[in-house]
Design a protein around this motif. Structure first.
Motif, PDB file in Angstrom:
ATOM      1  N   VAL A 357      -4.681  -7.906  -2.340  1.00  0.00           N
ATOM      2  CA  VAL A 357      -3.722  -8.816  -1.713  1.00  0.00           C
ATOM      3  C   VAL A 357      -4.425  -9.556  -0.578  1.00  0.00           C
ATOM      4  O   VAL A 357      -5.257  -8.982   0.140  1.00  0.00           O
ATOM      5  N   ASP A 358      -4.132 -10.848  -0.445  1.00  0.00           N
ATOM      6  CA  ASP A 358      -4.639 -11.625   0.689  1.00  0.00           C
ATOM      7  C   ASP A 358      -3.748 -11.323   1.882  1.00  0.00           C
ATOM      8  O   ASP A 358      -2.558 -11.677   1.893  1.00  0.00           O
ATOM      9  N   ALA A 359      -4.328 -10.651   2.911  1.00  0.00           N
ATOM     10  CA  ALA A 359      -3.504 -10.183   4.019  1.00  0.00           C
ATOM     11  C   ALA A 359      -4.251 -10.318   5.338  1.00  0.00           C
ATOM     12  O   ALA A 359      -5.479 -10.374   5.387  1.00  0.00           O
ATOM     13  N   THR A 360      -3.464 -10.376   6.423  1.00  0.00           N
ATOM     14  CA  THR A 360      -3.982 -10.346   7.786  1.00  0.00           C
ATOM     15  C   THR A 360      -3.125  -9.363   8.577  1.00  0.00           C
ATOM     16  O   THR A 360      -1.891  -9.504   8.634  1.00  0.00           O
ATOM     17  N   PRO A 361      -3.734  -8.306   9.192  1.00  0.00           N
ATOM     18  CA  PRO A 361      -5.146  -7.918   9.065  1.00  0.00           C
ATOM     19  C   PRO A 361      -5.383  -7.165   7.760  1.00  0.00           C
ATOM     20  O   PRO A 361      -4.536  -6.374   7.340  1.00  0.00           O
ATOM     21  N   GLN A 362      -6.517  -7.410   7.157  1.00  0.00           N
ATOM     22  CA  GLN A 362      -6.794  -6.847   5.843  1.00  0.00           C
ATOM     23  C   GLN A 362      -6.902  -5.329   5.890  1.00  0.00           C
ATOM     24  O   GLN A 362      -6.462  -4.623   4.973  1.00  0.00           O
ATOM     25  N   ASP A 363      -7.469  -4.783   6.970  1.00  0.00           N
ATOM     26  CA  ASP A 363      -7.707  -3.341   7.019  1.00  0.00           C
ATOM     27  C   ASP A 363      -6.444  -2.537   7.315  1.00  0.00           C
ATOM     28  O   ASP A 363      -6.486  -1.299   7.312  1.00  0.00           O
ATOM     29  N   LYS A 364      -5.323  -3.219   7.589  1.00  0.00           N
ATOM     30  CA  LYS A 364      -4.079  -2.496   7.875  1.00  0.00           C
ATOM     31  C   LYS A 364      -3.152  -2.433   6.667  1.00  0.00           C
ATOM     32  O   LYS A 364      -2.030  -1.918   6.772  1.00  0.00           O
ATOM     33  N   VAL A 365      -3.605  -2.924   5.504  1.00  0.00           N
ATOM     34  CA  VAL A 365      -2.775  -2.913   4.304  1.00  0.00           C
ATOM     35  C   VAL A 365      -2.760  -1.506   3.706  1.00  0.00           C
ATOM     36  O   VAL A 365      -3.811  -0.860   3.581  1.00  0.00           O
ATOM     37  N   ASN A 366      -1.573  -1.052   3.312  1.00  0.00           N
ATOM     38  CA  ASN A 366      -1.428   0.227   2.613  1.00  0.00           C
ATOM     39  C   ASN A 366      -1.121  -0.047   1.142  1.00  0.00           C
ATOM     40  O   ASN A 366      -0.206  -0.814   0.816  1.00  0.00           O
ATOM     41  N   TYR A 367      -1.908   0.558   0.251  1.00  0.00           N
ATOM     42  CA  TYR A 367      -1.683   0.423  -1.185  1.00  0.00           C
ATOM     43  C   TYR A 367      -1.087   1.731  -1.719  1.00  0.00           C
ATOM     44  O   TYR A 367      -1.568   2.828  -1.401  1.00  0.00           O
ATOM     45  N   THR A 368      -0.021   1.602  -2.541  1.00  0.00           N
ATOM     46  CA  THR A 368       0.603   2.763  -3.185  1.00  0.00           C
ATOM     47  C   THR A 368       0.649   2.508  -4.688  1.00  0.00           C
ATOM     48  O   THR A 368       1.102   1.436  -5.126  1.00  0.00           O
ATOM     49  N   TRP A 369       0.178   3.499  -5.468  1.00  0.00           N
ATOM     50  CA  TRP A 369       0.162   3.378  -6.931  1.00  0.00           C
ATOM     51  C   TRP A 369       1.270   4.245  -7.560  1.00  0.00           C
ATOM     52  O   TRP A 369       1.554   5.347  -7.090  1.00  0.00           O
ATOM     53  N   TYR A 370       1.859   3.661  -8.637  1.00  0.00           N
ATOM     54  CA  TYR A 370       2.924   4.377  -9.366  1.00  0.00           C
ATOM     55  C   TYR A 370       2.595   4.349 -10.857  1.00  0.00           C
ATOM     56  O   TYR A 370       2.045   3.372 -11.369  1.00  0.00           O
ATOM     57  N   LYS A 371       2.972   5.477 -11.552  1.00  0.00           N
ATOM     58  CA  LYS A 371       2.840   5.571 -13.003  1.00  0.00           C
ATOM     59  C   LYS A 371       4.224   5.812 -13.567  1.00  0.00           C
ATOM     60  O   LYS A 371       4.833   6.857 -13.283  1.00  0.00           O
ATOM     61  N   ASN A 372       4.713   4.800 -14.319  1.00  0.00           N
ATOM     62  CA  ASN A 372       6.079   4.879 -14.851  1.00  0.00           C
ATOM     63  C   ASN A 372       7.081   5.170 -13.748  1.00  0.00           C
ATOM     64  O   ASN A 372       8.037   5.944 -13.918  1.00  0.00           O
ATOM     65  N   GLY A 373       6.859   4.581 -12.554  1.00  0.00           N
ATOM     66  CA  GLY A 373       7.789   4.706 -11.443  1.00  0.00           C
ATOM     67  C   GLY A 373       7.552   5.884 -10.546  1.00  0.00           C
ATOM     68  O   GLY A 373       8.186   5.990  -9.493  1.00  0.00           O
ATOM     69  N   ALA A 374       6.676   6.825 -10.907  1.00  0.00           N
ATOM     70  CA  ALA A 374       6.408   8.002 -10.088  1.00  0.00           C
ATOM     71  C   ALA A 374       5.117   7.801  -9.315  1.00  0.00           C
ATOM     72  O   ALA A 374       4.144   7.248  -9.847  1.00  0.00           O
ATOM     73  N   PRO A 375       5.062   8.220  -8.039  1.00  0.00           N
ATOM     74  CA  PRO A 375       3.836   8.056  -7.246  1.00  0.00           C
ATOM     75  C   PRO A 375       2.649   8.749  -7.896  1.00  0.00           C
ATOM     76  O   PRO A 375       2.795   9.812  -8.515  1.00  0.00           O
ATOM     77  N   VAL A 376       1.465   8.139  -7.750  1.00  0.00           N
ATOM     78  CA  VAL A 376       0.235   8.693  -8.313  1.00  0.00           C
ATOM     79  C   VAL A 376      -0.535   9.390  -7.209  1.00  0.00           C
ATOM     80  O   VAL A 376      -0.715   8.826  -6.109  1.00  0.00           O
TER      81      VAL A 376
END
Length: 928
Positions: A357-376
């Protein structure tokens, strides 16, 4: 598609000069000049005050009349080179600024010989308000017995010429030689701009008000300026602290308040706010020491600087980096097992999903992954990477190790800021055996090359016909140095269609389309090319041609095809007066050519361009005719009009001229000038006396040549009657050169250099000693005189000529013969290198004649002396003062109080009052 291009041949004007004289130029000045003189070391200098109006005029000679072009180079090494071209005889700059000083060139060119170039250096004078800063030092002396406190008062100013500094304590002048406790000096690194007053081992009396006064000695009437500082035992530099950390991160729409608190400093420091890059936002409010930003936007981000200044020590500065959170453009990539060079997903192999994602500040972005709606969460088969080293910075990846059927699912990536109101972004990627396949890129049949007429619209198409997910298409030019028409190196098109509007020929060429590495499989890019052809009509040489010829002669017209697209010419046609000329089809491989015998019936314009075949060329007025005005009886005058004929033999014989004299667009005279069988010759002046003109009116004169078959175009010029300068009444007739108009006197255009107007106050302080007068003839510092500067670049024998106004005497004879006039003046010739001062009588007629009337050479003493003589002119006349430079720089010659009065001079031996000089000597001279 077949495209036929028609070539219409047009031909270009060929012009030849008739009576020719090379261009000559001279720069004269007007406006608000403070001083104009020849510098001792370099060149002619025009001094002017900043904010005044600069007016330079380029007086030109030559035939045909020269074209004038002004250029300028920078005035100092610190200025960037700049050039301003003005095609006008007069250069006018309103409110001139210091950066506009420099050397101005006037170039006159009429195509004959070498162009004439004259230059003058414009020196802009200014004086800013000085800045006074205080610096203190404390050092141990003899261990701990006592401390010595030293204070430096630094005064800095920008000025031209260099300023003179005066220091005062209260109202008393500070002189270094009379006070051992002070030292005044110039720092080496700011010569001429800074003076330092050093107070050594501070004493009680040193606590006082200090004034730094700067002066440029009233040049250009620039007044002195000053600044005052009060030094006390509490004087101290500023100190500040911020109410926030060095970096502040906020959400869009949030209010921000930053306070810059002053913790020390006397006098009380002044706090200012600035921003980098760019100025403060329009919504910013400064209240005392606080900066308030309402409802910030991403455009408000940047470094905000707080500065506290009280002119003691160095300014105190603090910076705050304001970061406004933003998030946009969430993309994904699917990378098959790169170790196996795979381009598809396969069971038993690795697969990586990436999210950015293009963001400011870039280092403060949190990424969360899901598999079929459940957290990975991390496991042996699913590995989360917060920052993937193989991808762009700020990219999160989910690696699927040794893919199994259970790993076929819908994976989601969510990007967010913790505790922020910025909306989170999410992208879903479906991984199944049918949902992911490599793309196939193709250009539709017949669209590999697109042809469009210049100025039209074009669409380039490159489609993804297979593959899942379908990535966007990136367009670029195949030549790496060329940008897209939008000015960017690449352009993204979601549907693969690149639409171009108003196509120009420089957009022609090959365009590359390729699959983007994001929003699809991260594999080797698929690419193709589309050729854009831009069709434009033929470019011919010459574009326009003017051919003149006699009747019943063979004429050949030609034109060359320089380039066109398509390059193959299918047809060539000739037109006369808009009508098609029937002729055999020409050979398309050769230069288009049209041959015919010129007759009165086929004169005209070929291809609707003004191509006149038998019409004669225009007459050319001779602008440098000396004294064309002749005064007649009563209130009338006549004008001797002179001209030459351009290429008289080019067409049929010229038998005469039509002349029209008009006033307010009404014809006062219209007649034919009969040449009486004598044809004009190339370079020979023709003349005609236009009479019955009324003083002081001006008239428009129009002239056109006549042949047996046609009449040429009219050319016109304005006849102007210039009223001669009239001296005041005989009781008040002396010209002391006090006014900038110098009583109508003027500089001669043919001399080497000019006379200079000067008084005691405008003298160069570095001028040569032992030469030239200190004051004018009256002995006052404010009084002006005219003089020649003998310093460099002048060399021995250089001449300067000053002309009196033209006296248009209407009656040259009185009851006893010619009317006499008395010429008197004062001269000053002091110096061991004095050359010669000559005075001439110039009688103006068709040719001017100069007669020597008075001369003096060599050193004549330190005083002003008087000379006078009689003249009996036979017609309109001027008095010419010629100064000739001697063998060295101590050779300045000056004149003052010139008078020209009707009647004979009264021979007298009395000595007039000479002001401070106390002595005036009279020389007598009779008419030669």
């Amino acid at each position: 598609m077949t495209t036929c291009l028609v070539v219409v041949c047009v031909c270009v004007c060929v012009s030849m000069l008739s009576f020719t004289a090379p261009a000559n130029a001279q720069i004269v000045h007007s406006g608000a000049a403070c001083n104009v003189k020849d510098d001792n070391m370099s060149e002619r200098i025009y001094t002017i005050k900043e904010g005044d109006t600069l007016v330079l005029q380029c007086i030109v000679k030559g035939h045909p009349r020269p074209q004038v072009r002004w250029t300028k180079t920078a005035g100092s090494a610190s200025d960037k080179f700049q050039e301003t071209s003005i095609y006008n005889e007069t250069l006018r700059i309103e409110g001139i600024q210091r950066v506009q000083g420099g050397r101005y060139y006037c170039k006159a060119d009429n195509g004959v010989g070498v162009a004439a170039i004259k230059s003058i250096r414009v020196d802009v004078q200014y004086l800013d308000i000085p800045v006074l800063t205080v610096h203190q030092t404390i050092s141990d002396v003899r261990g701990s017995y006592y401390q010595e406190k030293t204070v430096f008062l630094r005064c800095t100013v920008n000025s031209n010429p260099p300023a003179r500094f005066i220091w005062k304590r209260g109202d008393m002048l500070i002189e270094q030689s009379k006070d051992n406790g002070v030292d005044i000096y110039e720092p080496l690194y700011t010569q001429g701009e800074t003076k330092v007053l050093k107070l050594k081992n501070l004493r009680p009396k040193d606590f006082a008000d200090y004034t730094c006064q700067v002066s440029v000695r009233n040049v250009c009437n620039i007044k002195d300026k000053s600044v005052t500082f009060r030094l006390t035992n509490a004087t101290s530099p500023p100190m500040i602290r911020l109410s926030v950390n060095d970096t502040v991160v906020v959400d869009p729409g949030q209010d921000v308040r930053i306070t810059c608190e002053v913790t020390a400093g006397f006098p009380l420091p002044i706090v200012t706010w600035s921003r980098y890059p760019g100025p403060l936002p329009l919504s910013a409010q400064v209240r005392g020491e606080s900066l308030i930003l309402r409802a910030v936007t991403p455009a408000d981000a940047g470094f905000y600087n707080c500065t506290a200044v009280n002119n003691v020590g160095n300014p105190a500065r603090k910076n705050v980096n304001l970061v406004v959170r933003t998030m946009s453009n969430l993309t994904f990539q699917i990378t098959p097992d790169s170790n196996k060079d795979s381009e598809t997903i396969q069971m038993g192999r690795d697969l990586k999903l990436s999210c950015h994602v293009d963001a400011t500040p870039q280092d403060k972005v949190n990424y969360t992954w899901y598999k079929n709606g459940a957290p990975v969460f991390n496991s042996d088969s699913l590995i989360l990477l917060r920052s993937d080293p193989d991808m762009a910075p700020g990219t999160s990846s989910l690696e699927i190790v040794d893919m199994k059927f259970r790993d076929l699912a819908t994976y989601s990536c969510m990007a967010s800021f913790s505790g922020s109101t910025v909306r989170e972004l999410r992208v879903d990627v479906n991984i199944s055996q049918n949902s992911v396949s490599p793309p196939v890129l193709t250009v539709p049949p017949g669209r590999q090359a697109v042809s469009v007429r210049e100025g039209g619209n074009a669409e380039l198409v490159c489609l993804v016909v297979d593959g899942k997910p379908r990535p966007p298409i990136l367009w670029s030019r195949t030549e790496k140095d060329l940008l897209m028409p939008s000015g960017k190196p690449t352009v993204e098109t979601p549907d693969g269609r690149l639409r171009l509007k108003n196509v120009s020929r420089d957009m022609m060429g090959a365009y590359r389309c390729q699959t983007a590495p994001y929003n699809g499989l991260n594999i080797k890019r698929r690419e193709a090319q589309v050729q854009l052809n831009v069709q434009y009509p033929p470019i011919l040489d010459p574009v326009f041609q003017d051919v003149r010829s006699r009747n019943y002669q063979m004429v050949t017209l030609r034109c060359t095809i320089l380039r066109s697209n398509p390059p193959r010419v299918t047809d060539i046609r000739w037109f006369r007066n808009g009508d098609f000329i029937r002729m055999p089809m020409p050979d398309l491989k050769e230069t288009p050519e049209l041959k015919f015998k010129l007759e009165p019936t086929n004169n005209g314009s070929y291809d609707r361009n003004p191509l006149i075949i038998t019409q004669p060329y225009n007459a050319e007025f001779y602008f440098d005719t000396p004294n064309p005005v002749r005064i007649l009886k009563g209130n009338n005058y006549s004008y001797n009009l002179q001209w030459t004929q351009k290429d008289p033999d080019a067409t049929d014989r010229i038998i005469g001229y039509w002349i029209n004299v008009r006033k307010n667009k009404q014809n006062l005279l219209s007649k034919q000038i009969d040449l009486k069988g004598k044809a004009p010759e190339k370079g020979v002046l023709l003349s005609y006396a236009v009479s019955d003109l009324k003083i002081p009116l001006s008239y428009e004169v129009r002239l056109a040549p006549i042949t047996t078959y046609s009449t040429g175009d009219y050319v016109s010029r304005i006849i102007q009657y210039s009223e001669p300068y009239t001296y005041p009444r005989p009781s008040d007739h002396v010209c002391g050169f006090e006014d900038e108009r110098i009583c109508g006197f003027s500089q001669d255009r043919s001399d080497i250099f000019d006379w200079t107007r000067q008084n005691h106050l405008t003298q160069n302080p570095k001028r040569s000693a032992n030469t030239g007068p200190d004051t004018d003839r009256s002995g006052t510092k404010e009084g002006y005189y005219m003089y020649i500067e003998a310093s460099r670049p002048r060399t021995q024998g250089d001449k300067a000529l000053l002309l009196s106004p033209l006296f248009n005497i209407t009656s040259s004879k009185g009851p006893k013969g010619r009317v006499p006039y008395c010429v008197s003046f004062y001269y000053h010739m002091k110096g061991k290198h004095i050359g010669t001062l000559n005075v001439y009588l110039r009688v103006r007629s068709i040719a001017s004649v100069d007669r020597a009337m008075w001369t003096k050479s060599g050193h004549q003493g330190p005083d002003w002396k008087k000379a006078f003589f009689d003249v009996t002119p036979s017609g309109p006349f001027q008095i010419v003062f010629e100064g000739i430079r001697g063998s060295g720089f101590e050779g300045d010659i000056a004149i003052d109080d010139v008078s020209i009065t009707r009647g004979e001079c009264k021979q007298q031996n009395t000595v007039a009052n000479a002001g401070k000089t106390g002595k005036i000597f009279c020389d007598f001279c009779v008419e030669i």
